[in-house]
Design a protein around this motif. Structure first.
Motif, PDB file in Angstrom:
ATOM      1  N   ALA A  42       0.859  -1.196  -0.044  1.00  0.00           N
ATOM      2  CA  ALA A  42       0.043   0.167  -0.063  1.00  0.00           C
ATOM      3  C   ALA A  42       0.741   1.401   0.040  1.00  0.00           C
ATOM      4  CB  ALA A  42      -1.163   0.083   1.043  1.00  0.00           C
ATOM      5  N   PRO A  43       1.927   1.645   0.822  1.00  0.00           N
ATOM      6  CA  PRO A  43       2.527   2.671   0.789  1.00  0.00           C
ATOM      7  C   PRO A  43       3.409   2.875  -0.439  1.00  0.00           C
ATOM      8  CG  PRO A  43       3.164   1.281   2.803  1.00  0.00           C
ATOM      9  CD  PRO A  43       2.225   0.594   1.929  1.00  0.00           C
ATOM     10  N   VAL A  44       3.880   1.930  -1.037  1.00  0.00           N
ATOM     11  CA  VAL A  44       4.582   2.049  -2.439  1.00  0.00           C
ATOM     12  C   VAL A  44       3.555   2.453  -3.405  1.00  0.00           C
ATOM     13  CG1 VAL A  44       5.758   0.602  -4.038  1.00  0.00           C
ATOM     14  CG2 VAL A  44       6.183   0.259  -1.872  1.00  0.00           C
ATOM     15  N   LEU A  45       2.243   1.741  -3.529  1.00  0.00           N
ATOM     16  CA  LEU A  45       1.365   2.273  -4.532  1.00  0.00           C
ATOM     17  C   LEU A  45       0.825   3.395  -4.589  1.00  0.00           C
ATOM     18  CD1 LEU A  45       0.130  -1.415  -5.093  1.00  0.00           C
ATOM     19  CD2 LEU A  45       1.621  -0.114  -6.619  1.00  0.00           C
ATOM     20  N   SER A  46       0.757   3.967  -3.146  1.00  0.00           N
ATOM     21  CA  SER A  46       0.288   5.345  -3.016  1.00  0.00           C
ATOM     22  C   SER A  46       1.108   6.174  -3.081  1.00  0.00           C
ATOM     23  CB  SER A  46      -0.360   5.200  -1.404  1.00  0.00           C
ATOM     24  OG  SER A  46       0.651   5.270  -0.619  1.00  0.00           O
ATOM     25  N   GLU A  47       2.099   6.111  -3.337  1.00  0.00           N
ATOM     26  CA  GLU A  47       3.312   7.193  -3.413  1.00  0.00           C
ATOM     27  C   GLU A  47       3.509   7.270  -5.163  1.00  0.00           C
ATOM     28  OE1 GLU A  47       7.306   5.996  -1.797  1.00  0.00           O
ATOM     29  OE2 GLU A  47       6.502   5.325  -0.114  1.00  0.00           O
ATOM     30  N   SER A  48       2.553   7.163  -5.745  1.00  0.00           N
ATOM     31  CA  SER A  48       2.604   7.165  -7.106  1.00  0.00           C
ATOM     32  C   SER A  48       3.487   8.560  -7.792  1.00  0.00           C
ATOM     33  CB  SER A  48       1.402   6.934  -7.732  1.00  0.00           C
ATOM     34  OG  SER A  48       0.515   7.985  -7.434  1.00  0.00           O
ATOM     35  N   SER A  49       3.141   9.717  -7.001  1.00  0.00           N
ATOM     36  CA  SER A  49       3.564  10.901  -7.404  1.00  0.00           C
ATOM     37  C   SER A  49       4.932  11.055  -7.526  1.00  0.00           C
ATOM     38  CB  SER A  49       2.932  11.984  -6.600  1.00  0.00           C
ATOM     39  OG  SER A  49       3.095  11.870  -5.463  1.00  0.00           O
ATOM     40  N   SER A  50       5.832  10.242  -6.479  1.00  0.00           N
ATOM     41  CA  SER A  50       7.298  10.414  -6.331  1.00  0.00           C
ATOM     42  C   SER A  50       7.700   9.180  -7.055  1.00  0.00           C
ATOM     43  CB  SER A  50       7.465  10.574  -4.495  1.00  0.00           C
ATOM     44  OG  SER A  50       6.940   9.255  -4.169  1.00  0.00           O
ATOM     45  N   LEU A  51       7.244   8.097  -7.164  1.00  0.00           N
ATOM     46  CA  LEU A  51       7.796   6.998  -7.918  1.00  0.00           C
ATOM     47  C   LEU A  51       7.385   6.755  -9.323  1.00  0.00           C
ATOM     48  CD1 LEU A  51       7.236   4.172  -5.224  1.00  0.00           C
ATOM     49  CD2 LEU A  51       9.354   5.368  -5.609  1.00  0.00           C
ATOM     50  N   ASP A  52       8.518   6.436 -10.184  1.00  0.00           N
ATOM     51  CA  ASP A  52       8.171   6.153 -11.312  1.00  0.00           C
ATOM     52  C   ASP A  52       7.770   4.789 -11.543  1.00  0.00           C
ATOM     53  OD1 ASP A  52      10.211   4.496 -12.024  1.00  0.00           O
ATOM     54  OD2 ASP A  52      11.673   5.973 -12.689  1.00  0.00           O
ATOM     55  N   VAL A  89      -8.875 -10.787  -1.545  1.00  0.00           N
ATOM     56  CA  VAL A  89      -7.394 -10.132  -1.246  1.00  0.00           C
ATOM     57  C   VAL A  89      -6.881  -9.887  -2.605  1.00  0.00           C
ATOM     58  CG1 VAL A  89      -5.347 -10.638  -0.376  1.00  0.00           C
ATOM     59  CG2 VAL A  89      -7.282 -10.805   1.158  1.00  0.00           C
ATOM     60  N   LYS A  90      -6.800 -11.151  -3.172  1.00  0.00           N
ATOM     61  CA  LYS A  90      -6.138 -10.979  -4.584  1.00  0.00           C
ATOM     62  C   LYS A  90      -6.751  -9.937  -5.453  1.00  0.00           C
ATOM     63  CE  LYS A  90      -5.818 -13.786  -8.944  1.00  0.00           C
ATOM     64  NZ  LYS A  90      -6.659 -13.139  -9.833  1.00  0.00           N
ATOM     65  N   LEU A  91      -7.926  -9.643  -5.570  1.00  0.00           N
ATOM     66  CA  LEU A  91      -8.762  -8.688  -6.322  1.00  0.00           C
ATOM     67  C   LEU A  91      -8.405  -7.075  -5.741  1.00  0.00           C
ATOM     68  CD1 LEU A  91     -12.390 -10.083  -6.796  1.00  0.00           C
ATOM     69  CD2 LEU A  91     -10.420  -9.732  -8.477  1.00  0.00           C
ATOM     70  N   ARG A  92      -8.199  -7.021  -4.277  1.00  0.00           N
ATOM     71  CA  ARG A  92      -7.754  -5.852  -3.946  1.00  0.00           C
ATOM     72  C   ARG A  92      -6.247  -5.571  -4.273  1.00  0.00           C
ATOM     73  NH1 ARG A  92     -10.576  -7.558   0.933  1.00  0.00           N
ATOM     74  NH2 ARG A  92      -8.309  -8.025   2.012  1.00  0.00           N
ATOM     75  N   LEU A  93      -5.357  -6.482  -4.453  1.00  0.00           N
ATOM     76  CA  LEU A  93      -4.170  -6.219  -4.599  1.00  0.00           C
ATOM     77  C   LEU A  93      -4.162  -5.928  -6.070  1.00  0.00           C
ATOM     78  CD1 LEU A  93      -2.402  -9.097  -3.128  1.00  0.00           C
ATOM     79  CD2 LEU A  93      -2.038  -7.000  -2.484  1.00  0.00           C
ATOM     80  N   GLU A  94      -4.792  -6.634  -7.118  1.00  0.00           N
ATOM     81  CA  GLU A  94      -4.805  -6.186  -8.570  1.00  0.00           C
ATOM     82  C   GLU A  94      -5.394  -4.722  -8.608  1.00  0.00           C
ATOM     83  OE1 GLU A  94      -6.837  -9.202 -10.852  1.00  0.00           O
ATOM     84  OE2 GLU A  94      -5.129 -10.695 -10.624  1.00  0.00           O
ATOM     85  N   LEU A  95      -6.182  -4.359  -7.833  1.00  0.00           N
ATOM     86  CA  LEU A  95      -6.885  -3.180  -8.047  1.00  0.00           C
ATOM     87  C   LEU A  95      -5.726  -2.176  -7.557  1.00  0.00           C
ATOM     88  CD1 LEU A  95      -9.287  -1.046  -8.568  1.00  0.00           C
ATOM     89  CD2 LEU A  95      -9.841  -1.761  -6.139  1.00  0.00           C
ATOM     90  N   GLN A  96      -4.828  -2.363  -6.645  1.00  0.00           N
ATOM     91  CA  GLN A  96      -4.035  -1.376  -6.095  1.00  0.00           C
ATOM     92  C   GLN A  96      -2.925  -1.211  -7.205  1.00  0.00           C
ATOM     93  OE1 GLN A  96      -2.232  -3.362  -2.490  1.00  0.00           O
ATOM     94  NE2 GLN A  96      -2.980  -1.878  -1.314  1.00  0.00           N
ATOM     95  N   ILE A  97      -2.460  -2.247  -7.657  1.00  0.00           N
ATOM     96  CA  ILE A  97      -1.784  -2.162  -9.104  1.00  0.00           C
ATOM     97  C   ILE A  97      -2.207  -1.427 -10.137  1.00  0.00           C
ATOM     98  CG2 ILE A  97      -0.465  -3.323 -10.700  1.00  0.00           C
ATOM     99  CD1 ILE A  97       0.216  -5.524  -8.741  1.00  0.00           C
ATOM    100  N   ALA A  98      -3.427  -1.690 -10.512  1.00  0.00           N
ATOM    101  CA  ALA A  98      -4.235  -0.969 -11.688  1.00  0.00           C
ATOM    102  C   ALA A  98      -4.494   0.527 -11.381  1.00  0.00           C
ATOM    103  CB  ALA A  98      -5.857  -1.800 -11.543  1.00  0.00           C
ATOM    104  N   THR A  99      -4.767   0.816 -10.095  1.00  0.00           N
ATOM    105  CA  THR A  99      -4.887   2.164  -9.863  1.00  0.00           C
ATOM    106  C   THR A  99      -3.427   2.895 -10.047  1.00  0.00           C
ATOM    107  OG1 THR A  99      -6.600   1.715  -8.223  1.00  0.00           O
ATOM    108  CG2 THR A  99      -5.510   3.753  -7.964  1.00  0.00           C
ATOM    109  N   PHE A 100      -2.484   2.260  -9.476  1.00  0.00           N
ATOM    110  CA  PHE A 100      -1.148   2.793  -9.704  1.00  0.00           C
ATOM    111  C   PHE A 100      -0.825   3.012 -11.367  1.00  0.00           C
ATOM    112  CE2 PHE A 100       3.534   1.922 -10.152  1.00  0.00           C
ATOM    113  CZ  PHE A 100       3.868   3.036  -9.536  1.00  0.00           C
ATOM    114  N   LEU A 101      -1.090   2.089 -12.178  1.00  0.00           N
ATOM    115  CA  LEU A 101      -0.928   2.147 -13.585  1.00  0.00           C
ATOM    116  C   LEU A 101      -1.595   3.344 -14.071  1.00  0.00           C
ATOM    117  CD1 LEU A 101      -1.045  -1.859 -14.634  1.00  0.00           C
ATOM    118  CD2 LEU A 101       1.142  -0.117 -14.298  1.00  0.00           C
ATOM    119  N   ILE A 102      -2.805   3.493 -13.680  1.00  0.00           N
ATOM    120  CA  ILE A 102      -3.768   4.473 -14.083  1.00  0.00           C
ATOM    121  C   ILE A 102      -3.015   5.848 -13.781  1.00  0.00           C
ATOM    122  CG2 ILE A 102      -6.074   5.754 -14.299  1.00  0.00           C
ATOM    123  CD1 ILE A 102      -7.399   2.925 -14.068  1.00  0.00           C
TER     124      ILE A 102
END
Length: 161
Positions: A42-52, A89-102
């Motif tokens: 979660a912290p990594v994927l929520s840092e989308s503005s500071s991480l490429d 849980v699997k769907l929530r993990l995928e959603l975290q990544i999908a949100t990061f990609l968007i």
């Protein structure tokens, strides 16, 4: 169940008090491990503005292999029947990544982001399996190769849209 009780240094009766069979125990462990990974990602994927894109996704691999290295039960759980896996849980993990990609490419459709996230999850899972199968001295190289694979895949998919 008796082996589990022995390794946990617990009475088998205590184990059966909480888990009536191996399947219910596997379900509980799968859920717990999935939720642990979810919290770590979660912290990594929520840092989308500071991480490429590449930094964010390669950190997911690092977090996952570190977790598996300290929680070897995860790999055994991957071999359990799919009926013991926690789909939410699997769907929530995928959603975290999908949100990061968007966030990295707002032109991505939800459908494309979900597909790419699912494939990212498979790459991370395969990396973790491969990581655990090789001798320790080779693990760093294996992880580096999967980081490259994941980076190339996501970079090509996000540029295509």
């Amino acid at each position: 169940m008796s082996e589990v009780a022995e390794r946990a240094e617990a009475a088998i009766g205590s184990l059966y008090q909480f888990f009536p069979n191996k399947q219910s125990l596997a379900c509980a462990l799968n859920t717990r491990c999935g939720e642990d990974i979810e919290k770590l990602w979660a912290p990594v994927l929520s840092e989308s503005s500071s991480l490429d894109l590449e930094q964010g996704l390669t950190r997911l691999i690092e977090i996952t292999v570190r977790y598996i290295d300290t929680h070897p039960v995860v790999l055994a759980l991957q071999q359990t029947p799919k009926s013991t896996w926690n789909k939410s849980v699997k769907l929530r993990l995928e959603l975290q990544i999908a949100t990061f990609l968007i966030r990295k490419n707002p032109k991505l459709t939800n459908g494309d982001a979900t597909l790419h996230a699912s494939i990212c999850m498979r790459i991370i899972k395969t990396c973790s399996e491969h990581f655990s199968e090789v001798e320790k001295r080779k693990r760093k190289r294996i992880v580096a190769e999967y980081k490259t694979l994941l980076g190339c895949y996501t970079e090509s998919r996000l540029k295509a849209n």
